[in-house]
Design an enzyme around this catalytic site. Structure first.
Site, PDB file in Angstrom:
ATOM      1  N   ALA A   1      50.900 -45.338 -19.872  1.00  0.00           N
ATOM      2  CA  ALA A   1      50.672 -43.956 -19.559  1.00  0.00           C
ATOM      3  C   ALA A   1      50.357 -43.636 -18.388  1.00  0.00           C
ATOM      4  CB  ALA A   1      49.740 -43.329 -20.758  1.00  0.00           C
TER       5      ALA A   1
ATOM      6  N   GLU B   1      36.739 -47.768 -10.929  1.00  0.00           N
ATOM      7  CA  GLU B   1      35.364 -47.325 -11.123  1.00  0.00           C
ATOM      8  C   GLU B   1      35.114 -46.044 -11.935  1.00  0.00           C
ATOM      9  OE1 GLU B   1      33.921 -46.551  -7.187  1.00  0.00           O
ATOM     10  OE2 GLU B   1      33.316 -48.761  -6.599  1.00  0.00           O
ATOM     11  N   LYS B   2      36.301 -45.465 -12.217  1.00  0.00           N
ATOM     12  CA  LYS B   2      36.382 -44.382 -13.174  1.00  0.00           C
ATOM     13  C   LYS B   2      35.881 -44.959 -14.412  1.00  0.00           C
ATOM     14  CE  LYS B   2      38.288 -41.324 -16.072  1.00  0.00           C
ATOM     15  NZ  LYS B   2      38.614 -42.065 -17.290  1.00  0.00           N
ATOM     16  N   ASP B   3      35.951 -46.033 -15.011  1.00  0.00           N
ATOM     17  CA  ASP B   3      35.401 -46.798 -16.190  1.00  0.00           C
ATOM     18  C   ASP B   3      34.323 -47.663 -15.727  1.00  0.00           C
ATOM     19  OD1 ASP B   3      37.400 -46.031 -18.652  1.00  0.00           O
ATOM     20  OD2 ASP B   3      38.568 -46.437 -16.947  1.00  0.00           O
TER      21      ASP B   3
ATOM     22  N   VAL C   1      40.359 -42.132  -8.699  1.00  0.00           N
ATOM     23  CA  VAL C   1      41.244 -41.071  -8.164  1.00  0.00           C
ATOM     24  C   VAL C   1      41.204 -39.602  -9.088  1.00  0.00           C
ATOM     25  CG1 VAL C   1      43.675 -40.542  -7.722  1.00  0.00           C
ATOM     26  CG2 VAL C   1      42.682 -42.780  -7.296  1.00  0.00           C
TER      27      VAL C   1
ATOM     28  N   GLN D   1      32.772 -50.542 -18.015  1.00  0.00           N
ATOM     29  CA  GLN D   1      33.799 -51.281 -18.474  1.00  0.00           C
ATOM     30  C   GLN D   1      33.575 -52.382 -17.155  1.00  0.00           C
ATOM     31  OE1 GLN D   1      37.823 -50.943 -20.177  1.00  0.00           O
ATOM     32  NE2 GLN D   1      38.185 -50.813 -17.961  1.00  0.00           N
TER      33      GLN D   1
ATOM     34  N   MET E   1      46.503 -49.664 -20.259  1.00  0.00           N
ATOM     35  CA  MET E   1      47.156 -49.328 -21.619  1.00  0.00           C
ATOM     36  C   MET E   1      48.240 -48.529 -21.449  1.00  0.00           C
ATOM     37  SD  MET E   1      43.803 -49.176 -24.041  1.00  0.00           S
ATOM     38  CE  MET E   1      43.057 -47.478 -23.645  1.00  0.00           C
TER      39      MET E   1
ATOM     40  N   HIS F   1      45.985 -45.126 -11.834  1.00  0.00           N
ATOM     41  CA  HIS F   1      46.568 -46.684 -12.135  1.00  0.00           C
ATOM     42  C   HIS F   1      47.287 -47.112 -10.854  1.00  0.00           C
ATOM     43  CE1 HIS F   1      46.495 -44.812 -16.525  1.00  0.00           C
ATOM     44  NE2 HIS F   1      45.735 -46.188 -16.335  1.00  0.00           N
TER      45      HIS F   1
HETATM   46  P1  AMP Z   1      43.509 -47.619 -18.816  1.00  0.00           P
HETATM   47  O1  AMP Z   1      44.763 -47.589 -18.780  1.00  0.00           O
HETATM   48  O2  AMP Z   1      42.878 -46.379 -19.082  1.00  0.00           O
HETATM   49  O3  AMP Z   1      42.852 -48.540 -19.809  1.00  0.00           O
HETATM   50  O4  AMP Z   1      42.925 -47.711 -17.304  1.00  0.00           O
HETATM   51  C1  AMP Z   1      43.630 -49.023 -16.820  1.00  0.00           C
HETATM   52  C2  AMP Z   1      42.742 -49.270 -15.389  1.00  0.00           C
HETATM   53  O5  AMP Z   1      42.685 -48.055 -14.538  1.00  0.00           O
HETATM   54  C3  AMP Z   1      41.303 -49.398 -15.404  1.00  0.00           C
HETATM   55  O6  AMP Z   1      40.702 -50.350 -14.570  1.00  0.00           O
HETATM   56  C4  AMP Z   1      40.789 -47.903 -15.228  1.00  0.00           C
HETATM   57  O7  AMP Z   1      39.483 -48.156 -14.926  1.00  0.00           O
HETATM   58  C5  AMP Z   1      41.766 -47.628 -14.224  1.00  0.00           C
HETATM   59  N1  AMP Z   1      41.722 -46.049 -14.140  1.00  0.00           N
HETATM   60  C6  AMP Z   1      41.864 -45.283 -14.944  1.00  0.00           C
HETATM   61  N2  AMP Z   1      41.848 -44.072 -14.367  1.00  0.00           N
HETATM   62  C7  AMP Z   1      41.700 -44.201 -13.089  1.00  0.00           C
HETATM   63  C8  AMP Z   1      41.260 -42.832 -12.288  1.00  0.00           C
HETATM   64  N3  AMP Z   1      41.407 -41.806 -12.265  1.00  0.00           N
HETATM   65  N4  AMP Z   1      41.084 -43.685 -11.023  1.00  0.00           N
HETATM   66  C9  AMP Z   1      40.980 -45.005 -10.674  1.00  0.00           C
HETATM   67  N5  AMP Z   1      41.176 -45.993 -11.615  1.00  0.00           N
HETATM   68  C10 AMP Z   1      41.312 -45.483 -12.915  1.00  0.00           C
END
Ligand code: AMP
Length: 308
Positions: A34, A150-152, A178, A155, A32, A39
């Protein structure tokens, strides 16, 4: 060098179909925007699996149950593109909303089972929104690999289920969480933390680590979870939305105990009452993890880690 950006399905299809015809392997990293180092680690993993990496930036309105949360979501297209340029990303797909939800759009992908618990409880339609947009992005990009963090964790499990159930021709690659140097899992929402809350935030990961340690050492599971919840409250978190031990692959609760049960004894295989420790329940700890969501002011944080 600027990364090519496409905003329509047709442009995306024209570029990716040529890659596929030439025999390239494609990986997609749905985000998404940011973007932070979490990421970027997914992008690096994508480059190890495939020779063409596509990053998607789409803030999906259907997965926000709260319009203020959606409006507060940062729009950082330019800085995101800059961060991705050195990583060899070949295409940024930033679809216009009508490319994902054209007029008359009326299909929702719902995954049964564990969509309504943990992060899905109290956020009506959240995982339907995730499942619908992920299905569309996987079909539109037709990538061979898709990276998810794996953070989510919930999901990630839902997406694995979705791909299996709908025979989507893609391999989901889980990527480790991370963290900042103090243990806080990186998240686009961390920028909203006020300095005082930012100082409290690392206690989240530390508390989950000590909970996992106590269970490994044979402590009663209910007592350990309750202690972790009080520790979070005393550390200054505004509230604990949930903190639970669940099975890795299907997120089912530990059989024999319900997450809300108050009893802390169980009958073991010899018919003897014992505490709810992992050995009495004959749990293989490597099959379980702790998952939690907490609030610091208006900011919601989630994290999870394996018990062993
Ligand atoms: P988002 O933009 O928050 O929807 O995240 C996009 C992808 O990045 C998703 O697969 C999240 O699980 C992954 N993600 C977000 N934060 C982290 C993190 N700290 N470490 C690893 N993957 C992440």
């Amino acid at each position: 060098m600027n990364i090519p950006i496409c905003r329509t399905r047709q442009e995306l299809f024209d570029i990716t179909s040529e890659w596929r015809q030439r025999g390239h392997k494609l990986a997609v990293v749905p985000t998404m925007g940011a973007l932070h180092a979490g990421h970027l680690s997914l992008v690096e993993a994508a480059a190890q699996h495939a020779d063409k990496v596509i990053v998607t930036l789409f803030v999906n309105p259907k997965q926000f149950d709260n319009s203020e949360d959606l409006e507060a979501y940062p729009d950082t297209e330019r800085s995101d593109a800059k961060k991705l340029a050195p990583l060899g990303v070949e295409l940024l797909y930033i679809p216009d909303i009508s490319e994902i939800y054209p007029p008359g759009f009326s299909t929702t992908v719902t995954i049964g089972g564990f969509s309504d618990s943990l992060c899905g409880a109290g956020r009506e339609g959240h995982f339907d929104g995730v499942a619908t947009v992920v299905t569309k992005l996987l079909l539109q990009t037709q990538a061979h690999y898709a990276m998810f963090g794996e953070k989510d964790y919930q999901q990630l499990q839902l997406v694995q289920r979705l791909v299996l159930d709908l025979d989507l021709p893609v391999t989901i690659v889980p990527c480790p969480t991370v963290r900042e140097s103090d243990g806080l899992a990186m998240s686009s929402r961390n920028v909203h933390l006020q300095p005082a809350d930012r100082a409290i935030a690392p206690h989240f990961y530390k508390t989950l680590q000590s909970l996992a340690l106590q269970i490994r050492e044979g402590e009663d599971i209910h007592t350990s979870v309750a202690k972790a919840q009080s520790a979070l409250e005393s550390a200054g978190f505004s509230s604990v939305e949930y903190i639970e031990i669940r099975r890795n692959n299907d997120l089912s609760p530990i059989s024999g105990i319900s997450p809300t049960s108050k009893t802390n004894s169980v009958t073991n295989k010899d018919g003897v009452a014992c505490t709810l420790c992992a050995s009495a329940l004959e749990l293989k700890l490597e099959n379980y993890r702790v998952l939690a969501a907490v609030w610091l002011g208006d900011t919601r944080l989630i994290d999870n880690l394996p018990l062993a």
